[in-house]
Design an enzyme around this catalytic site. Structure first.
Site, PDB file in Angstrom:
ATOM      1  N   GLN A 197     -20.334  22.108  12.183  1.00 26.35           N
ATOM      2  CA  GLN A 197     -21.286  21.052  11.865  1.00 26.35           C
ATOM      3  C   GLN A 197     -22.503  21.692  11.199  1.00 26.35           C
ATOM      4  OE1 GLN A 197     -20.682  17.903  12.222  1.00 26.35           O
ATOM      5  NE2 GLN A 197     -19.007  17.786  13.694  1.00 26.35           N
ATOM      6  N   TYR A 225      -7.927  16.305  16.444  1.00 24.93           N
ATOM      7  CA  TYR A 225      -8.823  16.936  15.457  1.00 24.93           C
ATOM      8  C   TYR A 225      -9.964  17.670  16.173  1.00 24.93           C
ATOM      9  CZ  TYR A 225      -6.684  12.890  13.054  1.00 24.93           C
ATOM     10  OH  TYR A 225      -5.827  11.917  12.602  1.00 24.93           O
ATOM     11  N   ASN A 230     -16.008  22.072  19.437  1.00 24.59           N
ATOM     12  CA  ASN A 230     -17.408  21.637  19.435  1.00 24.59           C
ATOM     13  C   ASN A 230     -17.673  20.542  20.464  1.00 24.59           C
ATOM     14  OD1 ASN A 230     -20.137  21.417  18.087  1.00 24.59           O
ATOM     15  ND2 ASN A 230     -19.374  19.377  17.622  1.00 24.59           N
ATOM     16  N   GLU A 246      -5.251  20.439  16.995  1.00 26.34           N
ATOM     17  CA  GLU A 246      -5.912  20.794  15.738  1.00 26.34           C
ATOM     18  C   GLU A 246      -4.874  21.468  14.850  1.00 26.34           C
ATOM     19  OE1 GLU A 246      -7.969  21.544  12.594  1.00 26.34           O
ATOM     20  OE2 GLU A 246      -8.987  20.462  14.209  1.00 26.34           O
ATOM     21  N   ASP A 306     -11.952  12.726  16.065  1.00 28.46           N
ATOM     22  CA  ASP A 306     -12.945  13.101  15.061  1.00 28.46           C
ATOM     23  C   ASP A 306     -12.194  13.483  13.782  1.00 28.46           C
ATOM     24  OD1 ASP A 306     -15.135  13.939  13.643  1.00 28.46           O
ATOM     25  OD2 ASP A 306     -15.539  15.712  14.861  1.00 28.46           O
ATOM     26  N   CYS A 331     -16.814  10.717   9.816  1.00 28.55           N
ATOM     27  CA  CYS A 331     -17.639  11.233   8.719  1.00 28.55           C
ATOM     28  C   CYS A 331     -17.502  10.366   7.472  1.00 28.55           C
ATOM     29  CB  CYS A 331     -17.265  12.686   8.406  1.00 28.55           C
ATOM     30  SG  CYS A 331     -15.543  12.918   7.907  1.00 28.55           S
TER      31      CYS A 331
END
Length: 373
Positions: A197, A225, A230, A246, A306, A331
């Site tokens: 990020q 994801y 994080n 992931e 995410d 996003c």
């Protein structure tokens, strides 16, 4: 923020508004976008107005003065598609901002370091750990390595050299980070080439927002994801077990390292796509990567997603409908809106947030909590 490159450099497109004006512009736009799905008040997470980016990349532009001496500058794309030469950047972190001119001066005054350099990437942390990737249009030899090691030591940074099919790691290829999240300290290692990020302070607030909307549970969490962990690692404190997926090898490597750094032992990381995992979870397909994972032992209640800008595919979207609670970080508001049109057929929106990771741009990130109807 006052920047002498406003209106020239195409990075900060909302330069004609002050911060509050541009933020209100984005809030109004997103409220209108999602007005068919919810009329609730959004939680708004603001950014710092300057020095907020811990990740940046710049082209290196070459000129020659009247005496035919080489001069270098950082460069960005301009509005007229020409290159804009810059000697500072107000949105990068204070540490990156401090190192930028010193680094460029050292490179410019060394023929080995300056020869055919093309671009420089910065990856920094709040504890002033800084990784600099120097990218070239030539093969890097032992002389370059020797010079770069001297530069690494002199500026107290970590350097990686890259050229076509070549990567020279002089010390390590990651930075260390320490974040205080919800009153607890977490350690992270961010690898070069992996996703991080860019706005650390907003990232902390994003994680805290997710934790605020997650009750402690004796059930398990499914995460798609997961990147380098994080969200996964702080969220693991709220659940009995976490199963996180992931597709990126680099991110999985980071996630495992970060798990170890924080002495977390209730997370299982799996390298597979969300689509593959959906097939596995519904027992439609067997995967050798899951031979040591007992999917039937998990008691999932919540799914955390995410996804990239493309949002969710049809199969993964349908999977989300099976969970009592969905936490969706996005996003891309366009694909989020598309996905919510389907997810709200089975779930209701109970919280909605906007995270301003990218000040002075039209971009804004979103967070949505949904509960089963």
């Amino acid at each position: 923020m006052d920047c002498k490159y406003f209106g020239k450099c195409a990075s900060c497109v909302l330069h004609d508004m002050n911060y509050e004006e541009q933020l209100n512009h984005k809030i109004k736009r997103e409220k209108e976008r999602f007005s068919d799905l919810t009329t609730m008040e959004f939680d708004i997470i603001k950014s710092e107005e300057e020095h907020f980016r811990n990740r940046a990349e710049f082209r290196i532009w070459k000129n020659f003065d009247n005496e035919d001496n080489l001069t270098l500058s950082y460069a960005m794309n301009g509005y007229d598609k020409n290159v804009v030469e810059i000697n500072e950047c107000k949105i990068v972190s204070s540490h990156i901002s401090d190192v930028m001119p010193k680094l460029l001066d050292k490179i410019q005054n060394d023929q080995t370091l300056s020869f055919k350099i093309f671009s420089i990437e910065f990856l920094g942390s709040t504890i002033d750990d800084l990784l600099v990737t120097m990218i070239y249009h030539r093969k890097l030899d032992s002389t370059w390595i020797e010079k770069a090691k001297e530069l690494e030591k002199e500026l107290n940074i970590k350097i990686i050299g890259r050229s076509r099919k070549q990567k020279e790691i002089l010390s390590v290829d990651y930075i260390n980070e320490e974040l205080e999240i919800d009153g607890r300290n977490y350690k992270f290692a961010y690898e070069e080439g992996g996703f991080t990020q860019p706005n650390t302070k907003v990232n902390i607030k994003m994680i805290e927002w997710v934790l605020e909307n997650t009750s402690e549970s004796s059930s398990d969490l499914c995460e798609l994801y997961c990147g380098g962990g994080n969200f996964t690692i702080p969220l693991s404190t709220k659940f009995n077990k976490v199963l996180a997926t992931e597709i990126s090898k680099t991110s999985i490597k980071s996630a495992l390292r970060n798990c170890s750094l924080n002495e977390i032992d209730n997370i299982e990381f799996i390298r597979m796509s969300a689509e593959e995992f959906t097939e596995a979870l519904e027992f439609k397909r067997d995967f050798r990567r899951l031979k040591d994972v007992d999917l039937k032992s998990y008691d999932f209640d919540t799914i955390f997603m995410d996804p990239p800008r493309a949002g969710l595919d049809d199969i993964t979207r349908d999977l989300g409908k099976d969970f009592n609670k969905i936490i969706y970080i996005s996003c891309n508001p366009e694909t989020l809106h598309r996905d919510l049109q389907e997810l709200t057929k089975t779930h209701k929106i109970v919280r909605f947030a906007l995270f301003d990771q990218f000040s002075y741009t039209n971009h804004i990130e979103s967070g949505v909590v949904l509960e089963k109807r």
